[in-house]
Design a protein around this motif. Structure first.
Motif, PDB file in Angstrom:
ATOM      1  N   ASP A   1       0.738  -1.220  -0.007  1.00  0.00           N
ATOM      2  CA  ASP A   1       0.061   0.014  -0.047  1.00  0.00           C
ATOM      3  C   ASP A   1       0.914   1.248   0.063  1.00  0.00           C
ATOM      4  OD1 ASP A   1       0.661   0.563   2.688  1.00  0.00           O
ATOM      5  OD2 ASP A   1      -0.672  -0.533   3.388  1.00  0.00           O
ATOM      6  N   PRO A   2       0.279   2.274  -0.362  1.00  0.00           N
ATOM      7  CA  PRO A   2       1.031   3.620  -0.172  1.00  0.00           C
ATOM      8  C   PRO A   2       1.851   4.049   1.019  1.00  0.00           C
ATOM      9  CG  PRO A   2      -1.041   3.967  -1.261  1.00  0.00           C
ATOM     10  CD  PRO A   2      -1.063   2.837  -0.620  1.00  0.00           C
ATOM     11  N   GLU A   3       1.494   3.523   2.186  1.00  0.00           N
ATOM     12  CA  GLU A   3       2.048   3.791   3.221  1.00  0.00           C
ATOM     13  C   GLU A   3       3.403   3.057   3.395  1.00  0.00           C
ATOM     14  OE1 GLU A   3       3.023   6.012   6.574  1.00  0.00           O
ATOM     15  OE2 GLU A   3       1.174   6.508   5.219  1.00  0.00           O
ATOM     16  N   GLN A   4       3.264   1.584   2.789  1.00  0.00           N
ATOM     17  CA  GLN A   4       4.345   0.901   2.888  1.00  0.00           C
ATOM     18  C   GLN A   4       5.506   1.294   1.995  1.00  0.00           C
ATOM     19  OE1 GLN A   4       2.155  -2.667   2.288  1.00  0.00           O
ATOM     20  NE2 GLN A   4       3.130  -3.524   4.224  1.00  0.00           N
TER      21      GLN A   4
ATOM     22  N   VAL B   1      18.892  -1.543 -14.222  1.00  0.00           N
ATOM     23  CA  VAL B   1      17.511  -1.784 -13.980  1.00  0.00           C
ATOM     24  C   VAL B   1      17.022  -2.189 -15.504  1.00  0.00           C
ATOM     25  CG1 VAL B   1      15.404  -1.518 -13.109  1.00  0.00           C
ATOM     26  CG2 VAL B   1      17.079  -0.821 -11.889  1.00  0.00           C
ATOM     27  N   LEU B   2      16.388  -2.976 -15.819  1.00  0.00           N
ATOM     28  CA  LEU B   2      15.992  -3.140 -16.964  1.00  0.00           C
ATOM     29  C   LEU B   2      14.366  -2.939 -16.763  1.00  0.00           C
ATOM     30  CD1 LEU B   2      15.763  -4.207 -20.164  1.00  0.00           C
ATOM     31  CD2 LEU B   2      15.156  -6.598 -19.254  1.00  0.00           C
ATOM     32  N   GLN B   3      14.044  -2.100 -17.610  1.00  0.00           N
ATOM     33  CA  GLN B   3      12.422  -1.896 -17.570  1.00  0.00           C
ATOM     34  C   GLN B   3      11.610  -2.359 -18.793  1.00  0.00           C
ATOM     35  OE1 GLN B   3      11.730   2.466 -17.842  1.00  0.00           O
ATOM     36  NE2 GLN B   3       9.939   2.378 -16.624  1.00  0.00           N
ATOM     37  N   SER B   4      10.580  -3.043 -18.580  1.00  0.00           N
ATOM     38  CA  SER B   4       9.804  -3.633 -19.773  1.00  0.00           C
ATOM     39  C   SER B   4       8.298  -3.113 -19.702  1.00  0.00           C
ATOM     40  CB  SER B   4       9.561  -5.093 -19.383  1.00  0.00           C
ATOM     41  OG  SER B   4      10.846  -5.653 -19.222  1.00  0.00           O
ATOM     42  N   PRO B   5       7.527  -3.371 -20.599  1.00  0.00           N
ATOM     43  CA  PRO B   5       6.389  -2.933 -20.390  1.00  0.00           C
ATOM     44  C   PRO B   5       5.397  -3.074 -19.277  1.00  0.00           C
ATOM     45  CG  PRO B   5       6.790  -3.634 -22.617  1.00  0.00           C
ATOM     46  CD  PRO B   5       7.781  -3.984 -21.736  1.00  0.00           C
ATOM     47  N   GLY B   6       4.681  -2.077 -18.803  1.00  0.00           N
ATOM     48  CA  GLY B   6       4.010  -2.265 -17.348  1.00  0.00           C
ATOM     49  C   GLY B   6       4.721  -1.938 -16.239  1.00  0.00           C
ATOM     50  N   ASP B   7       6.273  -1.666 -16.508  1.00  0.00           N
ATOM     51  CA  ASP B   7       6.989  -1.381 -15.083  1.00  0.00           C
ATOM     52  C   ASP B   7       6.922   0.222 -15.132  1.00  0.00           C
ATOM     53  OD1 ASP B   7       7.805  -3.721 -15.020  1.00  0.00           O
ATOM     54  OD2 ASP B   7       9.497  -3.847 -15.907  1.00  0.00           O
ATOM     55  N   THR B   8       7.066   0.569 -13.725  1.00  0.00           N
ATOM     56  CA  THR B   8       7.126   2.094 -13.356  1.00  0.00           C
ATOM     57  C   THR B   8       8.312   1.956 -12.493  1.00  0.00           C
ATOM     58  OG1 THR B   8       4.672   2.500 -13.723  1.00  0.00           O
ATOM     59  CG2 THR B   8       5.951   3.781 -12.097  1.00  0.00           C
ATOM     60  N   LEU B   9       9.327   2.849 -12.789  1.00  0.00           N
ATOM     61  CA  LEU B   9      10.231   3.132 -11.818  1.00  0.00           C
ATOM     62  C   LEU B   9      10.245   4.369 -11.151  1.00  0.00           C
ATOM     63  CD1 LEU B   9      13.630   2.329 -13.913  1.00  0.00           C
ATOM     64  CD2 LEU B   9      12.371   0.803 -12.277  1.00  0.00           C
ATOM     65  N   TYR B  10      10.683   4.310  -9.721  1.00  0.00           N
ATOM     66  CA  TYR B  10      10.657   5.468  -8.830  1.00  0.00           C
ATOM     67  C   TYR B  10      12.036   5.559  -8.678  1.00  0.00           C
ATOM     68  CZ  TYR B  10      10.200   8.113  -4.612  1.00  0.00           C
ATOM     69  OH  TYR B  10      10.293   9.114  -3.850  1.00  0.00           O
ATOM     70  N   ILE B  11      12.406   6.800  -8.907  1.00  0.00           N
ATOM     71  CA  ILE B  11      13.784   7.447  -8.997  1.00  0.00           C
ATOM     72  C   ILE B  11      13.931   8.621  -8.045  1.00  0.00           C
ATOM     73  CG2 ILE B  11      15.837   8.172 -10.018  1.00  0.00           C
ATOM     74  CD1 ILE B  11      14.893   5.654 -11.201  1.00  0.00           C
ATOM     75  N   PRO B  12      14.625   8.281  -6.962  1.00  0.00           N
ATOM     76  CA  PRO B  12      14.620   9.404  -5.785  1.00  0.00           C
ATOM     77  C   PRO B  12      15.305  10.742  -6.155  1.00  0.00           C
ATOM     78  CG  PRO B  12      16.216   7.489  -5.142  1.00  0.00           C
ATOM     79  CD  PRO B  12      15.415   7.240  -6.585  1.00  0.00           C
ATOM     80  N   SER B  13      15.157  11.856  -5.766  1.00  0.00           N
ATOM     81  CA  SER B  13      15.716  12.973  -6.161  1.00  0.00           C
ATOM     82  C   SER B  13      17.321  12.764  -5.784  1.00  0.00           C
ATOM     83  CB  SER B  13      15.102  14.205  -5.186  1.00  0.00           C
ATOM     84  OG  SER B  13      15.942  15.432  -5.575  1.00  0.00           O
ATOM     85  N   ARG B  14      18.124  13.753  -6.755  1.00  0.00           N
ATOM     86  CA  ARG B  14      19.596  13.597  -6.570  1.00  0.00           C
ATOM     87  C   ARG B  14      20.270  12.192  -6.746  1.00  0.00           C
ATOM     88  NH1 ARG B  14      17.391  15.038  -1.807  1.00  0.00           N
ATOM     89  NH2 ARG B  14      18.893  13.342  -0.827  1.00  0.00           N
ATOM     90  N   ALA B  15      19.302  11.418  -7.215  1.00  0.00           N
ATOM     91  CA  ALA B  15      20.146  10.142  -7.977  1.00  0.00           C
ATOM     92  C   ALA B  15      20.462  10.185  -9.350  1.00  0.00           C
ATOM     93  CB  ALA B  15      19.231   8.789  -7.525  1.00  0.00           C
TER      94      ALA B  15
ATOM     95  N   PHE C   1      10.558   2.929   0.329  1.00  0.00           N
ATOM     96  CA  PHE C   1      11.197   3.839  -0.959  1.00  0.00           C
ATOM     97  C   PHE C   1      11.527   5.275  -0.585  1.00  0.00           C
ATOM     98  CE2 PHE C   1       9.379  -0.345  -2.440  1.00  0.00           C
ATOM     99  CZ  PHE C   1      10.509  -0.682  -2.927  1.00  0.00           C
ATOM    100  N   VAL C   2      10.381   6.014  -0.449  1.00  0.00           N
ATOM    101  CA  VAL C   2      10.213   7.488  -0.542  1.00  0.00           C
ATOM    102  C   VAL C   2      11.002   7.962   0.697  1.00  0.00           C
ATOM    103  CG1 VAL C   2       9.089   9.357  -0.133  1.00  0.00           C
ATOM    104  CG2 VAL C   2       8.072   7.594  -1.443  1.00  0.00           C
ATOM    105  N   LEU C   3      10.972   7.486   1.564  1.00  0.00           N
ATOM    106  CA  LEU C   3      11.767   8.152   3.024  1.00  0.00           C
ATOM    107  C   LEU C   3      13.112   7.462   2.872  1.00  0.00           C
ATOM    108  CD1 LEU C   3       8.856   8.191   5.560  1.00  0.00           C
ATOM    109  CD2 LEU C   3       9.546   9.996   4.267  1.00  0.00           C
ATOM    110  N   ARG C   4      13.328   6.489   2.483  1.00  0.00           N
ATOM    111  CA  ARG C   4      14.760   6.010   2.249  1.00  0.00           C
ATOM    112  C   ARG C   4      15.526   6.333   1.153  1.00  0.00           C
ATOM    113  NH1 ARG C   4      14.311  -0.178   2.832  1.00  0.00           N
ATOM    114  NH2 ARG C   4      16.554  -0.084   2.961  1.00  0.00           N
ATOM    115  N   THR C   5      14.830   7.032   0.148  1.00  0.00           N
ATOM    116  CA  THR C   5      15.468   7.461  -0.965  1.00  0.00           C
ATOM    117  C   THR C   5      15.843   6.491  -1.781  1.00  0.00           C
ATOM    118  OG1 THR C   5      17.489   8.163  -0.133  1.00  0.00           O
ATOM    119  CG2 THR C   5      16.172   9.869  -0.118  1.00  0.00           C
ATOM    120  N   ALA C   6      15.303   5.581  -1.875  1.00  0.00           N
ATOM    121  CA  ALA C   6      15.529   4.351  -2.583  1.00  0.00           C
ATOM    122  C   ALA C   6      14.860   4.021  -3.943  1.00  0.00           C
ATOM    123  CB  ALA C   6      15.501   2.996  -1.748  1.00  0.00           C
ATOM    124  N   VAL C   7      15.418   3.332  -4.915  1.00  0.00           N
ATOM    125  CA  VAL C   7      14.901   3.040  -6.270  1.00  0.00           C
ATOM    126  C   VAL C   7      14.037   2.115  -5.955  1.00  0.00           C
ATOM    127  CG1 VAL C   7      15.144   2.290  -8.553  1.00  0.00           C
ATOM    128  CG2 VAL C   7      16.950   3.804  -7.476  1.00  0.00           C
TER     129      VAL C   7
END
Length: 337
Positions: free
Chosen positions: A2-5, A219-233, A10-16
């Motif tokens: 879920d969004p909180e997890q 990271v290989l990104q394929s159709p249907g994949d969404t990558l989240y990239i933290p700021s400053r990365a 990922f968000v608060l840990r600045t992780a991909v």
């Protein structure tokens, strides 16, 4: 998840992060490269780059020009590999309404065909009604892409592939990207290093090395994949085949540790985006975040704590803020201690 997890992991840990099936309900899932370029009888204007079969840009004077969709389709028929990194430009469209002439075609209707992935929860730019030009449509041929670079400040990015495959190289946050780029003057012919050349010659030198205790990610990104990239990365992207996707830069809670410091030191919220008269972006987002209901009391306290630390340090060098349009006096006008 879920969004909180997702926020905690990922968000608060600045992780991909890689997410799947975000686009399942999107109208954009039915897009095609040919279909987009044929809109309005091929009359839409697109910011167009292209390469030959080697993947090298030999004539930079023709790069980035606005070309009609019909022209881009003709280039494809002539075996040129094109790359369209075209802004939707929500802020630019609003500037146009206020009388500023803009280049290109209003493509705001495309934004109706997709949405912010629900797992990211919210974009603080959006919640605080700060318009940005951080929305792009990506139409790319094989061997095109980007060399190592950083996205705009205060913003993380998400990128969804609808068609094709992309290879990403992502360095740990706060790594300096200029250290791993190539100066065109180092080349015998003065040609800027192409993305495929970066992947062939620079990337192998980075594998196995550690930066801030972390190795680079591939990271290989394929159709249907969404990558989240933290700021400053810093990151680089290579399109492996014909690909189609969308990407946006958004502000998440993780940025609350950086935003107060940067604003206190005089940096603008959207440094590369012209403001319309009276837009007052920095003031509006600060009021929104500290007085509104978008953040928890914990998050607001965290922001004010950062402000307090920066204020304490700046008090020892009061003159530094006189050089900036937005200094600590600007924040004190809004009731900060």
């Amino acid at each position: 998840m879920d969004p909180e997890q997702f926020k905690k992991q990922f968000v608060l840990r600045t992780a991909v992060g890689k997410i799947t099936d975000c686009e399942r309900e999107w109208v954009a899932r039915g897009w095609t490269i040919e279909g987009l370029l044929a809109r309005d009888d091929g009359g839409w204007l697109w910011k167009t780059n292209f390469v030959d079969t080697s993947g090298v840009v030999r004539d930079t004077t023709e790069q980035g020009k606005l070309r009609t969709g019909a022209e881009a389709l003709e280039m494809m028929r002539n075996n040129l590999t094109i790359r369209l990194f075209d802004p939707i430009g929500r802020h630019e469209i609003e500037m146009h309404k206020k009388g500023k002439m803009i280049e290109g075609t209003n493509k705001l209707e495309l934004r109706n065909d997709y949405s912010l992935p629900a797992i990211i929860d919210k974009d603080l730019f959006e919640e605080c009604q700060i318009l940005t030009d951080y929305q792009w449509t990506l139409l790319s041929g094989p061997n095109t892409g980007t060399s190592i670079h950083l996205d705009p400040p205060f913003a993380n990015s998400w990128n969804t592939v609808l068609q094709g495959h992309k290879l990403w190289v992502i360095l740990p946050p706060d790594t300096e990207p200029k250290m791993f780029d190539c100066d065109p003057e180092c080349s015998e012919n003065g040609i800027e290093l192409s993305p495929i050349s970066w992947f062939l010659h620079v990337l192998p030198q980075l594998r196995g090395r550690r930066f801030y205790g972390q190795e680079i990610m591939e990271v290989l990104q394929s159709p249907g994949d969404t990558l989240y990239i933290p700021s400053r990365a810093p990151h680089a992207v290579l399109n492996l085949d014909w690909s189609l996707g969308v990407t946006e830069n958004v502000m998440t809670e993780e940025m609350l540790l950086e935003l107060p410091h940067k604003l206190l030191m005089g940096e603008g919220l959207l440094p590369d985006t012209e403001a319309w008269p009276g837009e007052r972006r920095e003031e509006r987002i600060w009021k929104c975040l500290t007085r509104g209901n978008w953040l928890s009391s914990w998050a607001r306290a965290r922001m004010r704590g950062v402000v307090g630390q920066v204020e304490a340090k700046l008090s020892k060098h009061a003159g530094v803020c006189n050089k900036h349009q937005y200094g600590r006096l600007w924040l004190r006008e809004f009731g900060m201690p």
